[in-house]
Write a protein that holds these residues in place. Structure first.
Motif, PDB file in Angstrom:
ATOM      1  N   SER A 257       0.805  -1.222   0.000  1.00  0.00           N
ATOM      2  CA  SER A 257       0.000   0.000   0.000  1.00  0.00           C
ATOM      3  C   SER A 257       0.833   1.264   0.000  1.00  0.00           C
ATOM      4  O   SER A 257       0.305   2.337  -0.273  1.00  0.00           O
ATOM      5  N   ARG A 258       2.117   1.223   0.291  1.00  0.00           N
ATOM      6  CA  ARG A 258       2.960   2.413   0.307  1.00  0.00           C
ATOM      7  C   ARG A 258       4.276   2.119  -0.390  1.00  0.00           C
ATOM      8  O   ARG A 258       4.686   0.974  -0.503  1.00  0.00           O
ATOM      9  N   GLY A 259       4.941   3.165  -0.781  1.00  0.00           N
ATOM     10  CA  GLY A 259       6.253   3.004  -1.380  1.00  0.00           C
ATOM     11  C   GLY A 259       6.399   3.842  -2.641  1.00  0.00           C
ATOM     12  O   GLY A 259       5.433   4.373  -3.182  1.00  0.00           O
ATOM     13  N   PRO A 260       7.641   3.949  -3.150  1.00  0.00           N
ATOM     14  CA  PRO A 260       7.879   4.804  -4.313  1.00  0.00           C
ATOM     15  C   PRO A 260       7.291   4.249  -5.605  1.00  0.00           C
ATOM     16  O   PRO A 260       7.004   4.998  -6.530  1.00  0.00           O
ATOM     17  N   ARG A 261       7.088   2.950  -5.709  1.00  0.00           N
ATOM     18  CA  ARG A 261       6.551   2.376  -6.934  1.00  0.00           C
ATOM     19  C   ARG A 261       5.128   1.864  -6.742  1.00  0.00           C
ATOM     20  O   ARG A 261       4.749   0.835  -7.257  1.00  0.00           O
TER      21      ARG A 261
END
Length: 173
Positions: free
Chosen positions: A157-161
């Protein structure tokens, strides 16, 4: 020299004063104190601390002192709970400890995280014997129930990609 100490000097004067004090004390009706050395007139000799054998003034092992402190302060339950985490390998055995770790203990319910889903299944099958081992090592009613789960999957659900949508379906489906 007379018996009341008149004309006496040095040791005789001291003896006369002491005898007079003893006579006054006995006349007042106070009981005599027993001395550590005792007397020859049938008095019981007090033991004191001299002689061979254990003595409360002797140096004590640190473990014994800590046990007395834990009991005096009522810390038996928190100490037993800490043993579950601190001595996990001794409590459940080395093989189980290599593949699991305790996560949280609340209200007698221990949450254990297994290294893989296969080990989580194995630990669920061994839950009864694990509870018995824990009770033997740390005490009864410290752990009453086990919650065993596998490793946590990574969060998508989160992160740069981050891609909007339901996430990859071919990896964890």
């Amino acid at each position: 020299m007379t018996g009341d100490g008149e004309g006496a000097s040095g040791p005789q004067l001291a003896r006369a004063v002491l005898d007079a004090a003893k006579a006054r004390r006995e006349a007042a009706g106070r009981p005599r104190r027993r001395t550590a050395t005792g007397g020859g007139d049938g008095e019981r000799r007090l033991r004191g601390y001299s002689g061979p054998g254990p003595d409360p003034r002797d140096p004590q092992p640190l473990g014994a002192v800590l046990n007395r402190l834990v009991k005096a302060r009522g810390w038996q339950q928190p100490a037993a709970e800490a043993t579950v985490f601190g001595a996990w390998e001794r409590v459940v055995g080395s093989e189980v400890a290599q593949h699991s770790r305790p996560v949280k203990l609340e209200n007698g319910e221990l949450t254990v995280e297994a290294r893989s889903t296969a080990w989580a299944t194995q630990l669920r099958l061994l839950a009864g014997s694990l509870l018995q081992q824990i009770a033997r090592e740390v005490g009864h009613n410290v752990v009453r129930k086990l919650h065993i789960h596998g490793p946590a999957a990574p969060s998508w659900s989160r992160g740069p990609r981050r891609v909007r949508g339901r996430g990859p379906r071919d990896t964890y489906g």
